[in-house]
Each structure stands twice: as C-alpha cells, then as structure tokens.
Design a protein around this motif. Structure first.
Motif, PDB file in Angstrom:
ATOM      1  N   CYS A   1      -5.466  11.377  -4.776  1.00  9.66           N
ATOM      2  CA  CYS A   1      -4.605  13.008  -5.071  1.00  9.66           C
ATOM      3  C   CYS A   1      -3.496  12.363  -4.798  1.00  9.66           C
ATOM      4  N   ILE A   2      -3.049  11.162  -4.394  1.00 13.51           N
ATOM      5  CA  ILE A   2      -1.503  10.690  -4.677  1.00 13.51           C
ATOM      6  C   ILE A   2      -1.389  10.062  -6.559  1.00 13.51           C
ATOM      7  N   GLY A   3      -1.887   9.884  -7.023  1.00  7.36           N
ATOM      8  CA  GLY A   3      -1.567   9.562  -8.431  1.00  7.36           C
ATOM      9  C   GLY A   3      -1.425  11.287  -8.771  1.00  7.36           C
TER      10      GLY A   3
ATOM     11  N   LYS B   1       0.652  -1.216  -0.122  1.00  4.02           N
ATOM     12  CA  LYS B   1       0.422  -0.056  -0.106  1.00  4.02           C
ATOM     13  C   LYS B   1       1.066   0.978  -0.472  1.00  4.02           C
ATOM     14  N   ARG B   2       0.518   2.314  -0.588  1.00  3.64           N
ATOM     15  CA  ARG B   2       1.142   3.492  -0.706  1.00  3.64           C
ATOM     16  C   ARG B   2       0.632   4.580  -0.184  1.00  3.64           C
ATOM     17  N   ILE B   3       0.985   5.498   0.770  1.00  2.00           N
ATOM     18  CA  ILE B   3       0.342   6.748   1.052  1.00  2.00           C
ATOM     19  C   ILE B   3       1.333   7.945   1.279  1.00  2.00           C
ATOM     20  N   GLU B   4       1.071   8.757   0.655  1.00  2.00           N
ATOM     21  CA  GLU B   4       1.426  10.111   1.693  1.00  2.00           C
ATOM     22  C   GLU B   4       0.979  11.355   2.648  1.00  2.00           C
TER      23      GLU B   4
ATOM     24  N   ILE C   1       2.268  12.277  -7.398  1.00  2.00           N
ATOM     25  CA  ILE C   1       3.256  12.004  -8.456  1.00  2.00           C
ATOM     26  C   ILE C   1       3.224  12.289  -9.805  1.00  2.00           C
ATOM     27  N   ALA C   2       2.396  12.802 -10.509  1.00  2.00           N
ATOM     28  CA  ALA C   2       2.726  12.903 -11.499  1.00  2.00           C
ATOM     29  C   ALA C   2       2.880  13.821 -12.145  1.00  2.00           C
ATOM     30  N   CYS C   3       2.481  15.214 -10.780  1.00  2.00           N
ATOM     31  CA  CYS C   3       3.325  16.447 -11.087  1.00  2.00           C
ATOM     32  C   CYS C   3       4.731  16.937 -10.689  1.00  2.00           C
ATOM     33  N   ASP C   4       5.526  15.591 -10.810  1.00  2.00           N
ATOM     34  CA  ASP C   4       6.690  15.308 -10.464  1.00  2.00           C
ATOM     35  C   ASP C   4       7.034  14.556 -10.791  1.00  2.00           C
ATOM     36  N   LYS C   5       8.116  14.980 -12.450  1.00  2.00           N
ATOM     37  CA  LYS C   5       9.091  14.154 -13.741  1.00  2.00           C
ATOM     38  C   LYS C   5       9.912  12.906 -12.870  1.00  2.00           C
TER      39      LYS C   5
END
Length: 266
Positions: A206-208, A194-197, A211-215
């Motif tokens: 929100c997590i996806g 499991k992944r959390i932020e 993540i996508a905002c950080d190349k």
C-alpha cells in the motif's frame, strides 16, 4: 526586509539538538539600522506584543530582550523574537532563537526551534511584515488574526491520534522520527530505518502504491536516496508554476540523504 530562503533541519545540528527553522533574511533599507534609530518603535512593539517583556535574550533573565531594544539591536534579531512570541500566542512550545550574520551587509540567518515547520514559516513571514509596519509607523497587522490563522495551519498539519501515538512511543524509546510528508513517517536511520503511513507498515504494498501516485514525493524520495532525478516543481496555477525548492534546500536534502544512507547507524 525580505525573507530569501527558509529551511527545515529535522535533526540535531550546530545550533540545537532539536529540529530548527533557518531563514535567510536581507534587511534592505534597515541594514545597519538599530531599534533606537526609529523613535517610538520599541514602545509600539511592546504595546502590540507585551509578552516580549518576558523574553530573556542573552541576559538569561526576563526583560533581557527589552534591554536590547532600548539599547539598540538590529532588525533581524527583532524579527526572531517577534516570530517566537507569535508562536507562543499560537500555542507552540518554542523557546530557542538565534540570529547570526550571514554573507554580506544586511544578510542574516534567523534560527528558531521548530515544532511545526509550516506554521512557523508562515509566522516568520508575518513577523517580518509586523516589524516592517511598526518601523515605518504604519498600521500593524492584526495580531489576533495572525494567531487564529496560525492555529488553523497548525491544526491542519497535526498527525492523527493513532499516528501520533506511534510517534510518542518512538520518542519514549529514543527512536528518531522524521516526517516525510503528511502521515508518511520514517523511523530510525540507516539499516534500522522503517517507513510507515499512518498505522500501515512498509511490509505491505500500500505504501509503495501511495508514494508512486505522488510524482513530486516520489522524486524527492529518490533524490534523498542519491538517485539522479530531473529538477522541477509542482504547477499551482496555469500561469505561475511553483519554483520548487531553492538550491540551498536541495543541498540540505542531499546532506540528509547522505546521513540516511549511513550503514548500521541509528
């Protein structure tokens, strides 16, 4: 003395069941030289870092490292103990260290128990500078300044109270925790992962989005999953772009991704 690569191994390994830092060092002009080859070096080192007198080393009792210094030991081994002592002074609970011969004369791997990679990587660099200065009988770096800056780096890399509470709960339950970046955490392995932020679960979008905002982070996660991505790094200045990770670090990343894709493992 030159640090060539520094890696962070986050899980159990051939050295220890805890995370470790592994640094490849080349001793340069200090190759095959020992502490006794430099008159006054041991005395200068112990005067600057008296806590080294409590290090056990192979003897298994306080004073063991001092005996090694007085009898003659290589400088890679000395850098290891200085880095551990600086970690103690900065408030890090670090005890294990080992220095092993690598590939060729003067090349060694320094292995140190790791509780905060960013802090300890910086402290190892300072340890090498300190040992180099003392061996040349030059003015040594200010230990108080090193410790203060290390404490500041450690504070900046600490998790927030809510996220740390989740990590503590996982540890009590035997759930592996891997810090991906910042407050992004990975709990468990394989199909149980499991992944959390911070305190946000992966069940939200929100997590996806984050993540996508950080190349660079996105590329690393794709590579960990075994998906081919173009090699590159982050440009830190207009003239000097970051070289990204070393080949050994990329290989380490690929090894982790193979473990992460294991079916049904915890």
């Amino acid at each position: 003395m030159n640090i060539q690569t520094v890696r962070h191994i986050e899980g159990p390994n051939v050295y220890l069941y805890k995370p470790i830092l592994v640094a490849r060092i080349h001793l340069g002009e200090w190759t095959e030289k020992e502490s006794v080859d430099y008159p006054g070096f041991t005395e200068r080192l112990l005067a600057l870092l008296p806590g080294l007198a409590d290090h056990h080393c192979a003897k298994g009792a306080p004073g063991g490292f001092v005996e090694r210094l007085q009898g003659g030991t290589y400088f890679g081994h000395i850098c290891e103990h200085v880095a551990i002592e600086l970690s103690h002074l900065a408030g890090l609970d670090v005890h294990y260290g080992k220095t092993v011969y690598a590939d060729g004369p003067g090349s060694y791997d320094i292995v140190i128990e790791c509780v905060c990679f960013e802090t300890q990587r910086w402290l190892l660099l300072q340890a090498v500078e300190l040992v180099r200065a003392l061996a040349r009988n030059e003015r040594a770096p200010d230990v108080a300044r090193i410790v203060a800056e290390a404490s500041d780096i450690h504070a900046r890399n600490q998790l927030g109270p809510s996220t740390q509470a989740i990590v503590d709960a996982c540890k009590r339950r035997g759930i592996p925790v891997r810090r991906l970046q910042g407050s992004f955490l990975e709990l468990g392995y394989g199909v149980h992962r499991k992944r959390i932020e911070a305190t946000i679960t992966e069940k939200t979008s929100c997590i996806g989005v984050d993540i996508a905002c950080d190349k660079a982070f996105t590329k690393r996660l794709l590579e960990d999953a075994g998906i081919p991505v173009p090699y590159g790094g982050v440009a830190t200045t207009p003239r000097r772009p970051s070289t990204g990770c070393t080949m050994s670090e990329r290989q380490s990343s690929s090894s982790r991704s193979m473990v992460a894709r294991g079916r049904g493992s915890r």
